[in-house]
Write a protein that holds these residues in place. Structure first.
Motif, short mmCIF file in Angstrom:
data_model
loop_
_atom_site.label_atom_id
_atom_site.label_comp_id
_atom_site.label_asym_id
_atom_site.label_seq_id
_atom_site.Cartn_x
_atom_site.Cartn_y
_atom_site.Cartn_z
N PHE A 199 0.85 -1.19 0.00
CA PHE A 199 0.00 0.00 0.00
C PHE A 199 0.89 1.24 0.00
CE2 PHE A 199 -2.89 3.21 1.64
CZ PHE A 199 -4.05 2.92 0.94
N VAL A 200 1.35 1.61 -1.18
CA VAL A 200 2.24 2.75 -1.34
C VAL A 200 1.62 3.72 -2.33
CG1 VAL A 200 4.53 3.52 -2.05
CG2 VAL A 200 4.27 1.34 -0.86
N ILE A 201 1.59 4.99 -1.97
CA ILE A 201 1.05 6.03 -2.85
C ILE A 201 2.20 6.91 -3.32
CG2 ILE A 201 -0.38 8.10 -2.96
CD1 ILE A 201 -2.35 6.80 -1.15
N THR A 202 2.33 7.04 -4.62
CA THR A 202 3.39 7.86 -5.22
C THR A 202 2.75 8.86 -6.17
OG1 THR A 202 4.90 5.96 -5.12
CG2 THR A 202 5.54 7.80 -6.51
N ALA A 203 3.20 10.09 -6.08
CA ALA A 203 2.69 11.15 -6.95
C ALA A 203 3.83 11.76 -7.75
CB ALA A 203 1.99 12.23 -6.13
N PHE A 204 3.61 11.98 -9.04
CA PHE A 204 4.59 12.62 -9.91
C PHE A 204 4.04 13.99 -10.31
CE2 PHE A 204 5.46 8.16 -10.23
CZ PHE A 204 6.83 8.07 -10.34
N VAL A 205 4.85 15.02 -10.13
CA VAL A 205 4.41 16.39 -10.37
C VAL A 205 5.30 17.03 -11.43
CG1 VAL A 205 3.90 18.63 -9.31
CG2 VAL A 205 3.71 16.55 -7.95
N ASP A 206 4.68 17.76 -12.35
CA ASP A 206 5.43 18.49 -13.38
C ASP A 206 4.66 19.77 -13.69
OD1 ASP A 206 7.35 19.13 -15.16
OD2 ASP A 206 6.74 17.73 -16.72
N SER A 207 5.32 20.68 -14.34
CA SER A 207 4.68 21.93 -14.74
C SER A 207 5.27 22.39 -16.06
CB SER A 207 4.86 23.02 -13.68
OG SER A 207 6.23 23.29 -13.48
N ASP A 208 4.49 23.14 -16.80
CA ASP A 208 4.89 23.66 -18.11
C ASP A 208 4.72 25.17 -18.09
OD1 ASP A 208 5.86 23.55 -20.63
OD2 ASP A 208 4.40 22.11 -21.37
N TYR A 209 5.83 25.90 -18.09
CA TYR A 209 5.79 27.35 -17.90
C TYR A 209 5.30 28.07 -19.15
CZ TYR A 209 7.42 32.13 -17.11
OH TYR A 209 7.49 33.49 -16.98
N ALA A 210 4.27 28.90 -18.99
CA ALA A 210 3.74 29.77 -20.04
C ALA A 210 3.48 29.01 -21.33
CB ALA A 210 4.69 30.93 -20.30
N LYS A 211 2.87 27.83 -21.21
CA LYS A 211 2.63 27.00 -22.38
C LYS A 211 1.50 27.55 -23.24
CE LYS A 211 3.54 23.49 -24.94
NZ LYS A 211 4.83 23.43 -25.67
N GLY A 212 0.55 28.22 -22.63
CA GLY A 212 -0.55 28.75 -23.42
C GLY A 212 -0.09 29.87 -24.34
N SER A 213 -0.12 29.63 -25.64
CA SER A 213 0.39 30.62 -26.59
C SER A 213 -0.50 31.86 -26.67
CB SER A 213 0.50 29.99 -27.99
OG SER A 213 -0.77 29.50 -28.41
N MET A 214 -1.74 31.73 -26.25
CA MET A 214 -2.68 32.85 -26.33
C MET A 214 -2.64 33.70 -25.06
SD MET A 214 -4.30 32.20 -29.31
CE MET A 214 -5.84 33.04 -29.18
N LEU A 215 -2.80 33.05 -23.89
CA LEU A 215 -2.91 33.77 -22.63
C LEU A 215 -1.66 33.67 -21.77
CD1 LEU A 215 -6.57 32.70 -21.68
CD2 LEU A 215 -5.82 34.79 -22.84
N ARG A 216 -0.66 32.90 -22.21
CA ARG A 216 0.60 32.75 -21.48
C ARG A 216 0.41 32.15 -20.10
NH1 ARG A 216 4.30 32.17 -24.65
NH2 ARG A 216 5.83 32.80 -23.09
N LYS A 217 -0.62 31.33 -19.93
CA LYS A 217 -0.82 30.65 -18.66
C LYS A 217 -0.05 29.35 -18.65
CE LYS A 217 -5.32 32.57 -17.39
NZ LYS A 217 -6.72 32.28 -17.01
N SER A 218 0.42 28.97 -17.47
CA SER A 218 1.19 27.74 -17.32
C SER A 218 0.25 26.56 -17.04
CB SER A 218 2.20 27.90 -16.18
OG SER A 218 3.05 29.01 -16.42
N VAL A 219 0.82 25.37 -17.10
CA VAL A 219 0.03 24.14 -16.97
C VAL A 219 0.53 23.35 -15.77
CG1 VAL A 219 -0.67 21.98 -18.07
CG2 VAL A 219 -0.42 24.06 -19.44
N THR A 220 -0.40 22.94 -14.93
CA THR A 220 -0.11 22.03 -13.81
C THR A 220 -0.40 20.61 -14.24
OG1 THR A 220 -0.57 23.65 -12.07
CG2 THR A 220 -0.85 21.34 -11.50
N SER A 221 0.52 19.71 -13.95
CA SER A 221 0.34 18.30 -14.31
C SER A 221 0.80 17.43 -13.14
CB SER A 221 1.14 17.94 -15.56
OG SER A 221 0.77 18.75 -16.65
#
Length: 294
Positions: free
Chosen positions: A197-219
């Motif tokens: 019973f092990v829980i593992t989380a992987f976190v990443d982000s993409d800086y200013a990926k939105g070409s229109m609004l320049r918003k970043s993405v949480t993943s």
């Protein structure tokens, strides 16, 4: 059908508080999933599911179809050590619907260096398609396929942002995803039997990926017993000034999700993946593992 609906109205469902168990809970669980007139039962004890079916037969007119093999376009292949959840039949139906069975399969779901946009500044031939509903239908079906095909999640996420104002180039990109699925229609999610019973989380982000609004993405994605159970990829609500701020927002979002997890968690392993910026600035770069007590 009226008798079934009246019986359902007499049932009382009570939502338990988070991480609370009912009185008399002995450790055995029964999970019941209802979709229209279909019911799926799974359990931790064989006797419990037999008792539940006997109870349902006294209240409703039901037909026992045996072990689950196909449900809402998702197949279930039961091996000795794992379960495989593909959508092979549904994928081939979608490919046939858009008349792509005779086309050559694509090696990748997305061409290298492609930037999606519905603003046409360079190519005068790239106009909106004659039938916008064709694009909307195609992307909508691809969104459902991403339930078991996470390898196309990124490109489908990008295509879904132009549902109301697509271009022919975007429709061509959506058809490329279908041609990619044509070469591998039987791939799917694998759920392995594991007692750890092990829980593992992987976190990443993409800086200013939105070409229109320049918003970043949480993943982030969460594994329970080395099996993928939850994932998320979403634009952040605000525009960040640095990649470090974006990364810590993503980490905070993931940890908040874990705090609301409906199981008892003592320690969670969080793996932070940096793609060239924020974690390198804060911690010297690389993949970093955190063991966090909750």
């Amino acid at each position: 059908m009226n008798e079934e609906m009246e019986a359902l109205n007499r049932w009382v469902l009570t939502e338990l508080p988070l991480r609370r168990k009912p009185i008399g809970f002995s450790g055995s669980c029964l999970y019941l999933l209802v979709y229209v007139d279909d019911i799926i039962l799974t359990r931790s004890n064989t006797k419990i599911i037999d008792d539940c079916k006997l109870l349902l037969k006294t209240k409703l007119r039901i037909k026992d179809l045996g072990h689950l093999k196909y449900f809402l376009g998702i197949e279930l292949l039961d091996n000795n050590d794992c379960l495989v959840l593909p959508q092979r039949k549904y994928c081939l139906e979608v490919i046939s619907e858009f008349d792509l069975l005779g086309r050559k399969p694509a090696i990748t779901p997305l061409e290298s260096g492609v930037v999606f946009s519905n603003i046409n500044d360079h190519d005068s031939t790239d106009s909106p398609p004659e039938n916008i509903s064709e694009y909307q239908k195609c992307v909508g079906k691809l969104i459902y396929i991403t339930l078991t095909r996470h390898d196309i999640a990124y490109v489908v996420h990008r295509l879904s942002q132009f549902m109301h104002a697509p271009l022919k180039s975007l429709l061509k990109a959506a058809f490329r995803v279908l041609r990619y699925l044509k070469g591998r229609p039987g791939k799917g999610v694998t759920v392995k039997r594991n007692n750890d019973f092990v829980i593992t989380a992987f976190v990443d982000s993409d800086y200013a990926k939105g070409s229109m609004l320049r918003k970043s993405v949480t993943s982030f994605c969460i594994f329970l017993r080395n099996n993928l159970i939850s994932w998320k990829s979403k634009k952040q609500s605000t525009v960040s000034r640095s990649s470090a701020e974006v990364g810590y927002r993503a980490l905070t979002s993931c940890m908040w999700y874990l705090l609301c997890f409906p199981v008892n968690i003592d320690v969670v392993t969080v793996v932070v993946i940096y793609g060239g910026g924020w974690w390198q600035e804060a911690n010297g770069g690389g993949t970093y593992t955190l063991k966090i007590s909750i």
